[in-house]
Design an enzyme around this catalytic site. Structure first.
Site, short mmCIF file in Angstrom:
data_model
loop_
_atom_site.label_atom_id
_atom_site.label_comp_id
_atom_site.label_asym_id
_atom_site.label_seq_id
_atom_site.Cartn_x
_atom_site.Cartn_y
_atom_site.Cartn_z
N LYS A 79 0.88 -1.05 0.11
CA LYS A 79 0.10 0.08 -0.01
C LYS A 79 0.92 1.25 -0.05
O LYS A 79 0.66 2.25 -0.91
CB LYS A 79 -0.99 -0.14 1.25
CG LYS A 79 -1.75 -1.19 1.32
CD LYS A 79 -2.95 -1.30 2.49
CE LYS A 79 -2.04 -1.01 3.80
NZ LYS A 79 -1.41 -2.57 4.06
N ARG B 19 -10.14 0.26 8.43
CA ARG B 19 -9.82 -1.23 8.54
C ARG B 19 -10.61 -1.99 9.42
O ARG B 19 -10.44 -2.97 9.62
CB ARG B 19 -8.54 -1.02 9.45
CG ARG B 19 -7.17 -0.82 8.60
CD ARG B 19 -6.41 -1.57 9.25
NE ARG B 19 -4.92 -1.64 9.40
CZ ARG B 19 -4.06 -1.29 8.90
NH1 ARG B 19 -4.09 -0.27 8.22
NH2 ARG B 19 -2.83 -1.54 9.24
N ARG C 97 11.63 -5.49 4.81
CA ARG C 97 11.31 -4.11 4.65
C ARG C 97 12.26 -3.23 5.32
O ARG C 97 12.42 -3.47 6.60
CB ARG C 97 9.92 -3.91 4.96
CG ARG C 97 9.46 -2.16 4.89
CD ARG C 97 8.18 -1.98 5.10
NE ARG C 97 7.38 -2.60 6.07
CZ ARG C 97 6.23 -2.29 6.30
NH1 ARG C 97 5.17 -1.69 5.43
NH2 ARG C 97 5.44 -3.03 7.35
N ARG D 88 10.83 -1.28 11.12
CA ARG D 88 9.71 -0.81 11.79
C ARG D 88 9.43 -1.81 12.99
O ARG D 88 9.61 -3.02 13.06
CB ARG D 88 8.40 -0.83 11.06
CG ARG D 88 7.92 0.55 10.54
CD ARG D 88 6.80 0.41 9.75
NE ARG D 88 5.55 -0.22 10.08
CZ ARG D 88 4.47 -0.50 9.32
NH1 ARG D 88 4.31 0.15 8.13
NH2 ARG D 88 3.55 -1.33 9.55
N ARG E 258 -0.78 -9.23 13.36
CA ARG E 258 -1.16 -7.94 12.46
C ARG E 258 -2.33 -8.86 11.50
O ARG E 258 -3.07 -8.37 10.97
CB ARG E 258 -0.04 -7.41 11.68
CG ARG E 258 0.23 -6.34 12.75
CD ARG E 258 1.86 -5.83 12.30
NE ARG E 258 1.87 -5.20 11.05
CZ ARG E 258 3.08 -4.96 10.22
NH1 ARG E 258 4.13 -5.58 10.70
NH2 ARG E 258 2.95 -4.52 9.11
P1 AP5 Z 1 4.69 -1.63 1.82
O1 AP5 Z 1 4.48 -0.67 0.86
O2 AP5 Z 1 5.52 -1.01 2.88
O3 AP5 Z 1 3.54 -2.51 2.39
P2 AP5 Z 1 2.14 -1.71 3.26
O4 AP5 Z 1 1.00 -2.55 2.46
O5 AP5 Z 1 2.08 -0.42 3.22
O6 AP5 Z 1 2.33 -2.57 4.41
P3 AP5 Z 1 2.30 -1.85 5.87
O7 AP5 Z 1 2.87 -2.95 6.92
O8 AP5 Z 1 2.44 -0.41 5.95
O9 AP5 Z 1 0.72 -2.40 6.35
P4 AP5 Z 1 -0.09 -2.17 7.75
O10 AP5 Z 1 -1.26 -2.16 7.06
O11 AP5 Z 1 0.32 -3.32 8.53
O12 AP5 Z 1 0.85 -1.00 8.43
P5 AP5 Z 1 0.11 0.46 8.69
O13 AP5 Z 1 1.22 1.35 8.93
O14 AP5 Z 1 -1.02 0.66 7.80
O15 AP5 Z 1 5.32 -3.01 1.40
C1 AP5 Z 1 5.62 -3.69 2.26
C2 AP5 Z 1 7.42 -4.43 1.73
O16 AP5 Z 1 7.28 -5.04 0.19
C3 AP5 Z 1 8.37 -3.31 1.23
O17 AP5 Z 1 9.52 -3.51 1.86
C4 AP5 Z 1 8.36 -3.06 -0.22
O18 AP5 Z 1 9.53 -2.47 -0.76
C5 AP5 Z 1 8.00 -4.22 -0.66
N1 AP5 Z 1 7.10 -4.39 -1.90
C6 AP5 Z 1 6.12 -3.51 -1.96
N2 AP5 Z 1 5.43 -3.93 -3.20
C7 AP5 Z 1 6.24 -5.05 -3.90
C8 AP5 Z 1 6.27 -5.90 -4.92
N3 AP5 Z 1 5.22 -5.47 -5.81
N4 AP5 Z 1 7.04 -6.85 -5.02
C9 AP5 Z 1 7.94 -7.01 -4.06
N5 AP5 Z 1 8.33 -6.27 -3.10
C10 AP5 Z 1 7.28 -5.16 -3.00
O19 AP5 Z 1 -0.66 0.23 10.18
C11 AP5 Z 1 0.43 -0.14 11.27
C12 AP5 Z 1 -0.39 -0.07 12.44
O20 AP5 Z 1 -0.98 1.02 12.74
C13 AP5 Z 1 -1.56 -1.38 12.79
O21 AP5 Z 1 -0.91 -2.56 12.83
C14 AP5 Z 1 -2.28 -0.59 13.60
O22 AP5 Z 1 -1.89 -0.90 15.09
C15 AP5 Z 1 -2.29 0.85 13.37
N6 AP5 Z 1 -3.53 1.12 12.43
C16 AP5 Z 1 -3.08 1.95 11.32
N7 AP5 Z 1 -4.34 2.24 10.61
C17 AP5 Z 1 -5.32 1.80 11.40
C18 AP5 Z 1 -6.84 1.69 11.15
N8 AP5 Z 1 -7.41 2.29 10.11
N9 AP5 Z 1 -7.18 1.28 12.36
C19 AP5 Z 1 -6.79 0.79 13.58
N10 AP5 Z 1 -5.34 0.71 13.62
C20 AP5 Z 1 -4.71 1.29 12.66
MG MG Z 2 2.18 1.09 4.87
#
Ligand code: AP5
Ligand code: MG
Ligand code: ZN
Length: 217
Positions: free
Chosen positions: A13, A88, A127, A160, A172
């Site tokens: 994402k 989410r 990552r 992270r 997660r």
């Molecule tokens: P990346 O692009 O970083 O993936 P992502 O989908 O953004 O993954 P996140 O870990 O950020 O998602 P998340 O939902 O767990 O975290 P968030 O910060 O939203 O890519 C991942 C890796 O793969 C990278 O190394 C990249 O280079 C590689 N990659 C990407 N595309 C690729 C491809 N096509 N091929 C190969 N490699 C690739 O949330 C974190 C925490 O915050 C949650 O756990 C929760 O506690 C809280 N939170 C956030 N939003 C909410 C909400 N709405 N409600 C409640 N809690 C929330």
């Molecule tokens: Mg992200």
């Protein structure tokens, strides 16, 4: 244009969001990034959020809805917004509908990145993110030009905290399957959901998303 980018942890994402905001001139609203900024600043909200995030649990809906409501009222949202990691839970999706109704806005597209669970683990453990600007890299799939240094801002690349152990990653994924997957059905029922294969290369995934956003079906 209002776009919701969905997908499990590690689906790509954040990686795709960086490209989408450049190409389509929309703001990037990542609730994860907003929470990490609050933690870095040591705000009361950051302190509360940290307890949940470091365990891999979702942060309570009220906290998250507050962040989004505030951001969506700012003038730069007029050109459009990309929501990354929100909503989410079904309760968040319902709250978003209320917010948008009040603002006279509506959702154009919900894009879901589909990636197999085995690949998610590899993506998350490899990552690295920029400490300063939050850009996402991967040791193997998307390495920075210079090891340990952000291409965009020269910031230090770190792991992270919620990527550090398989246990946190498993929590997660569990949260995703029980609480977030139902949101996909919510949007499918409204005819807004577009599935994109997130297993392809970063460029190929971007081109699939861009086709959806340009209205090509
Ligand atoms: P990346 O692009 O970083 O993936 P992502 O989908 O953004 O993954 P996140 O870990 O950020 O998602 P998340 O939902 O767990 O975290 P968030 O910060 O939203 O890519 C991942 C890796 O793969 C990278 O190394 C990249 O280079 C590689 N990659 C990407 N595309 C690729 C491809 N096509 N091929 C190969 N490699 C690739 O949330 C974190 C925490 O915050 C949650 O756990 C929760 O506690 C809280 N939170 C956030 N939003 C909410 C909400 N709405 N409600 C409640 N809690 C929330
Ligand atoms: Mg992200
Ligand atoms: Zn950076």
């Amino acid at each position: 244009m209002l776009v919701i980018l969905m997908g499990p942890p590690g689906a790509g994402k954040g990686t795709q969001a960086e490209r989408i905001v450049k190409e389509f001139s929309v703001i990037h609203l990542s609730t994860g990034d907003a929470l990490r900024a609050a933690i870095a600043q040591g705000t009361p909200m950051g302190k509360l959020a940290k307890e949940y995030m470091n365990k891999g649990l979702l942060v309570p809906d009220e906290v998250i809805n507050g962040i989004v409501a505030e951001r969506l009222q700012q003038p730069d949202v007029a050109h459009g917004a990309l929501l990354d990691g929100y909503p989410r839970t079904v309760a968040q999706a319902e709250e978003l509908d209320k917010m948008l109704k009040e603002l006279g806005k509506y959702i154009d597209f919900v894009v879901n990145l589909e990636v197999d669970a085995n690949n998610l683990l590899r993506r998350l453990t490899g990552r690295r993110i920029c400490k300063s600007c939050g850009s996402s890299y991967h040791l193997e799939f998307n390495p920075p030009k210079q090891p340990g240094v952000c291409d965009h801002c020269g910031g230090e690349l770190i792991q992270r905290p919620d990527d550090e152990s398989e246990e946190k990653v498993a929590t997660r994924l569990d949260e995703y399957f029980t609480k977030t997957k139902p949101v996909l059905h919510y949007y499918a029922g409204k005819g807004l959901l577009h599935q994109v294969n997130g297993e392809d290369s970063i460029d190929e995934v971007f081109s699939s998303i861009a086709s959806v956003l340009r209205g090509a079906r």
